[in-house]
Design a protein around this motif. Structure first.
Motif, PDB file in Angstrom:
ATOM      1  N   UNK A 136      63.341  46.274  43.946  1.00  0.00           N
ATOM      2  CA  UNK A 136      63.883  47.255  44.892  1.00  0.00           C
ATOM      3  C   UNK A 136      62.950  47.461  46.075  1.00  0.00           C
ATOM      4  N   UNK A 137      61.623  47.431  45.835  1.00  0.00           N
ATOM      5  CA  UNK A 137      60.663  47.588  46.931  1.00  0.00           C
ATOM      6  C   UNK A 137      60.774  46.418  47.903  1.00  0.00           C
ATOM      7  N   UNK A 138      60.921  45.200  47.374  1.00  0.00           N
ATOM      8  CA  UNK A 138      61.094  44.031  48.237  1.00  0.00           C
ATOM      9  C   UNK A 138      62.361  44.163  49.085  1.00  0.00           C
ATOM     10  N   UNK A 139      63.472  44.525  48.434  1.00  0.00           N
ATOM     11  CA  UNK A 139      64.735  44.648  49.165  1.00  0.00           C
ATOM     12  C   UNK A 139      64.685  45.777  50.184  1.00  0.00           C
ATOM     13  N   UNK A 140      63.982  46.860  49.858  1.00  0.00           N
ATOM     14  CA  UNK A 140      63.848  47.982  50.789  1.00  0.00           C
ATOM     15  C   UNK A 140      63.206  47.521  52.089  1.00  0.00           C
ATOM     16  N   UNK A 141      62.146  46.735  51.976  1.00  0.00           N
ATOM     17  CA  UNK A 141      61.438  46.235  53.159  1.00  0.00           C
ATOM     18  C   UNK A 141      62.348  45.335  53.989  1.00  0.00           C
ATOM     19  N   UNK A 142      63.053  44.429  53.329  1.00  0.00           N
ATOM     20  CA  UNK A 142      63.947  43.508  54.040  1.00  0.00           C
ATOM     21  C   UNK A 142      65.025  44.272  54.805  1.00  0.00           C
ATOM     22  N   UNK A 143      65.588  45.303  54.175  1.00  0.00           N
ATOM     23  CA  UNK A 143      66.720  46.025  54.750  1.00  0.00           C
ATOM     24  C   UNK A 143      66.368  46.801  56.019  1.00  0.00           C
TER      25      UNK A 143
END
Length: 341
Positions: A136-143
């Motif tokens: 979720x932390x990875x996806x948060x950054x991408x978004x």
């Protein structure tokens, strides 16, 4: 030259001691038994589920991206990345949420709950909360415009928590540069990792309690000639953070006022101008002891690609901080807030 080197001997000895402590404990930011395809058979839709829920969360409020990244960071600095930060207090367990570095700064727990509920519906008892939070932390950054990186998986959820380690290990807003460096080194993270990971503050918010002194000390006024802010921005900060101690302590303001909802290198450009709201951030560039960190700040301010590349690498290292206990005695929690019964 001799007196200068003598001054630094205690500091060097302190760092060597910290390295010894890291090697003597189960903590490491090296090569834990994690793999990229860990859920390929057991839960092939894990990435899709986490991504969809994070898209909904960030679409509803872009600030949710920073909340999830912070949760992941605060989790990994205590007992390794084991989901312990998510645990609630019970009769038999004292969680980490009420530790002073966490009590007013951690949110986003409901986002984790929603993701976990979806995963339990699709793949019951398979995906750990620690892995969920890392993805979720990875996806948060991408978004919000940040870089992609592959996420190694296979973490277990801890059945313990440590508010004591949360107090001791987590960096705080007003600590000096040498103290913060030592806390990163303890986790097996380098000075370069520290400066790169601090770049997540480009989407972060700071509590008034941590920035009020700078706002009212005159350091940000145009006449100071030191760290001037525009009059309109300074007035906005003061309207958010009243001068009276205790009033509005929990109000928040963006650490990167230029692009607060975009993950970019603007944070470092603000540090070059002396406009870092947190003392711990500004010291990376302005401290007399920050020769190495200052050069890294200048590099990332000038080269967003270099920042993105190092941030991705450092986030993998952060996510790889583990301890033997979580692998030997951990579990996959059904509810991220409570140990399985």
């Amino acid at each position: 030259m001799a007196p200068f080197s003598l001054c630094f001997r205690p500091f060097v000895m302190q760092l060597l001691l910290l390295v010894f402590v890291v090697l003597s404990t189960g903590l490491c930011a090296g090569d834990p038994p994690l793999t990229l395809d860990y859920y390929e058979s057991a839960c092939p839709t894990v990435f899709e589920i986490v991504k969809k829920e994070m898209e909904c969360a960030v679409l509803s409020d872009p600030r949710n991206a920073a909340l999830v990244v912070r949760l992941h960071f605060h989790d990994c600095f205590v007992q390794g990345c084991d989901g312990s930060v998510l645990l609630e207090d019970t009769i038999t367990l004292t969680g980490e949420k009420k530790a002073s570095p966490n009590i007013h700064s951690l949110k986003g727990f409901r986002i984790v709950d929603r993701i976990k509920n979806k995963l339990e519906s699709e793949c019951p008892g398979i995906v750990s909360c620690a892995d969920l939070l890392t993805i979720a932390a990875r996806d948060a950054v991408i978004l919000v415009g940040g870089p992609y990186w592959d996420v190694p998986l296979g973490r277990k959820d801890s059945i313990t928590a440590s508010p004591e380690l949360a107090e001791a290990n987590l960096p705080t807003a007003n600590e000096g540069l040498s103290t913060i460096i030592s806390k990163f080194l303890y986790q097996g993270l380098s000075v370069t990792d520290m400066v790169a990971l601090s770049g997540a503050h480009t989407i972060g918010m700071a509590r008034c309690e941590n920035v009020r002194e700078g706002i009212y000390s005159g350091e940000f006024e145009a006449t100071s000639g030191i760290n001037p802010l525009s009059e309109s921005h300074l007035n906005n900060l003061r309207s958010t953070c009243p001068p009276v101690g205790g009033v509005g302590n929990n109000n928040v303001t963006a650490m990167d006022y230029a692009t607060p909802e975009i993950f970019d290198n603007s944070f470092y450009r603000l540090l070059l101008k002396g406009e870092g709201l947190l003392n711990s951030d500004q010291e990376m560039y302005s401290s007399l002891f920050g020769i190495e960190t200052g050069e890294i700040v200048k590099k990332y301010a000038a080269d967003p690609v270099a920042f993105f590349e190092q941030f991705s690498e450092s986030m993998v290292k952060l996510g790889n901080i583990t301890n033997d206990e979580s692998f030997e005695n951990g579990e996959v929690r059904k509810n991220c807030r409570f140990v399985n019964t």
